[in-house]
Design a protein around this motif. Structure first.
Motif, mmCIF file in Angstrom:
data_model
loop_
_atom_site.group_PDB
_atom_site.id
_atom_site.type_symbol
_atom_site.label_atom_id
_atom_site.label_comp_id
_atom_site.label_asym_id
_atom_site.label_seq_id
_atom_site.Cartn_x
_atom_site.Cartn_y
_atom_site.Cartn_z
ATOM 1 N N PHE A 26 0.827 -1.203 0.000
ATOM 2 C CA PHE A 26 0.000 0.000 0.000
ATOM 3 C C PHE A 26 0.861 1.254 0.000
ATOM 4 O O PHE A 26 0.569 2.234 -0.698
ATOM 5 N N ILE A 27 1.916 1.265 0.800
ATOM 6 C CA ILE A 27 2.804 2.431 0.878
ATOM 7 C C ILE A 27 3.474 2.684 -0.468
ATOM 8 O O ILE A 27 3.648 3.843 -0.883
ATOM 9 N N TYR A 28 3.825 1.612 -1.162
ATOM 10 C CA TYR A 28 4.458 1.762 -2.478
ATOM 11 C C TYR A 28 3.553 2.538 -3.424
ATOM 12 O O TYR A 28 4.018 3.435 -4.161
ATOM 13 N N GLY A 182 -10.228 7.557 -7.440
ATOM 14 C CA GLY A 182 -9.864 7.199 -8.807
ATOM 15 C C GLY A 182 -9.178 5.860 -8.903
ATOM 16 O O GLY A 182 -9.528 4.893 -8.225
ATOM 17 N N THR A 183 -8.157 5.798 -9.768
ATOM 18 C CA THR A 183 -7.477 4.534 -10.034
ATOM 19 C C THR A 183 -6.714 4.012 -8.818
ATOM 20 O O THR A 183 -6.527 2.802 -8.682
ATOM 21 N N LEU A 184 -6.249 4.903 -7.933
ATOM 22 C CA LEU A 184 -5.507 4.463 -6.753
ATOM 23 C C LEU A 184 -6.375 3.594 -5.856
ATOM 24 O O LEU A 184 -5.933 2.533 -5.391
ATOM 25 N N ALA A 185 -7.607 4.031 -5.593
ATOM 26 C CA ALA A 185 -8.513 3.237 -4.756
ATOM 27 C C ALA A 185 -8.787 1.885 -5.391
ATOM 28 O O ALA A 185 -8.811 0.852 -4.703
ATOM 29 N N MET A 190 -8.218 -3.928 -5.560
ATOM 30 C CA MET A 190 -7.953 -5.058 -6.456
ATOM 31 C C MET A 190 -6.720 -5.831 -6.011
ATOM 32 O O MET A 190 -6.672 -7.066 -6.130
ATOM 33 N N MET A 191 -5.721 -5.116 -5.495
ATOM 34 C CA MET A 191 -4.542 -5.791 -4.984
ATOM 35 C C MET A 191 -4.905 -6.693 -3.801
ATOM 36 O O MET A 191 -4.492 -7.856 -3.732
ATOM 37 N N LEU A 265 -14.581 4.775 -4.918
ATOM 38 C CA LEU A 265 -14.721 3.421 -4.389
ATOM 39 C C LEU A 265 -14.733 3.392 -2.873
ATOM 40 O O LEU A 265 -15.669 2.899 -2.249
ATOM 41 N N LEU A 266 -13.696 3.926 -2.237
ATOM 42 C CA LEU A 266 -13.581 3.853 -0.781
ATOM 43 C C LEU A 266 -14.504 4.837 -0.076
ATOM 44 O O LEU A 266 -14.818 4.654 1.100
ATOM 45 N N THR A 267 -14.931 5.886 -0.766
ATOM 46 C CA THR A 267 -15.822 6.867 -0.154
ATOM 47 C C THR A 267 -17.266 6.386 -0.144
ATOM 48 O O THR A 267 -17.948 6.410 0.886
ATOM 49 N N ARG A 268 -17.731 5.915 -1.278
ATOM 50 C CA ARG A 268 -19.135 5.524 -1.398
ATOM 51 C C ARG A 268 -19.404 4.112 -0.911
ATOM 52 O O ARG A 268 -20.523 3.783 -0.525
ATOM 53 N N ASN A 269 -18.386 3.253 -0.945
ATOM 54 C CA ASN A 269 -18.604 1.833 -0.634
ATOM 55 C C ASN A 269 -17.716 1.344 0.511
ATOM 56 O O ASN A 269 -17.376 0.169 0.575
#
Length: 297
Positions: A26-28, A182-185, A190-191, A265-269
């Motif tokens: 995650f830090i990466y 966005g893509t980061l979330a 997914m990871m 993603l992380l905000t709404r779900n």
């Protein structure tokens, strides 16, 4: 035997190692976005990551305490260990101490320097995996036949990669949900989903262990079996099936969050992510219990 104490001790160590390894990943990804965030957000990210390290250190300390207590033989099960296993108990304790010390020192370093390095954290996680390997050897070389199977190694390693992603999403993804978009979330979730999927798939491949165990209880009379082992095996089979269903349910909830979330993603779900995490933890608890209930004396 108090199997719940063994389950707690095992899951504490696995959770710590899993959280450290997934935190490194995650830090990466997070460090690639620090330049785009405002200074107050960067400070918040550093605080969240430091808190995650401290949680991992606390879990590692509890695991070290359990290892030291094992030398005092608090559980009846260790009376059945062969003499050669004492060497592995000592080695496991040494690696548990090294792992705990590295986490504490690096947490202090991060607190003062205000910088965090994914590769160093990953290296500490590898030391934790070595500790778990030594712990698994202790069980695999015991005189209790139900532990002398490759399933023991699958249990110890796979749990790291189911608990770790779940905890990382809870301790890092959830507190930073307003800033990870966005893509980061999507990458982070997914990871986590991919790691859990591989872990569960590997356990399913190894599933014939229950058939081996049933046959062994019939043909081998020169090893130690728990009382009512056949009844325990039948009970464990139902619990194990339940754990598979829960693993699948947890992954399905994360997939649903990915499908529905998109940009936020992380905000709404975030609730769906947390529910999936809880389901994953319960599934792991069931799986751990099946390992120890078979050996219940």
């Amino acid at each position: 035997m108090s199997e719940w104490l063994l389950i707690a001790f095992t899951m504490i160590v696995q959770s710590s190692v899993g959280l450290v390894l997934m935190s490194a990943l995650f830090i990466y990804w997070l460090k690639h976005n620090l330049d785009a965030w405002q200074p107050p957000v960067v400070i918040l990210v550093q605080k969240i990551l430091l808190r995650t390290l401290l949680v991992s250190s606390l879990l590692a300390g509890l695991g070290l305490t359990g290892s030291l207590n094992f030398l005092g033989d608090p559980f009846n099960v260790y009376r059945s260990l062969r003499m050669i296993v004492q060497k592995w108990v000592n080695i496991e304790t040494i690696f548990a101490a090294i792992y705990f010390a590295l986490l504490i020192f690096y947490s202090l370093f991060v607190a003062f320097i205000k910088r965090i390095h994914a590769y160093i954290i990953f290296g500490i996680g590898v030391i934790g995996l070595i500790d778990l390997h030594c712990m698994a050897i202790v069980y695999a070389n015991s005189a209790i036949i139900t532990w002398t199977n490759v399933n023991t190694y699958f249990l110890y390693y796979s749990a790291v990669f189911t608990l770790g992603p779940s905890l990382a999403l809870s301790f890092i993804g959830y507190p930073l949900r307003k800033y990870i978009r966005g893509t980061l979330a999507i990458k982070l979730v997914m990871m986590a989903l991919f790691v859990v999927f591989i872990s569960v798939t590997m356990r399913l491949i190894e599933h014939p262990y229950m058939g081996w165990l049933t046959e062994t209880t019939i043909i081998d009379y020169n090893v130690i079996f728990p009382h009512q082992v056949e009844l325990n095996i039948k009970s464990a089979f139902g619990l194990r099936m339940s754990s598979w269903c829960l693993y699948i349910a947890g992954m399905a909830i994360w997939i649903y969050a990915l499908w529905r979330g998109r940009d936020n993603l992380l905000t709404r779900n975030h609730r769906s992510i947390l529910i999936g995490t809880i389901v994953m933890f319960i599934a792991e608890l069931f799986n751990q219990y099946t390992f120890f209930i078979i050996c219940k004396a």
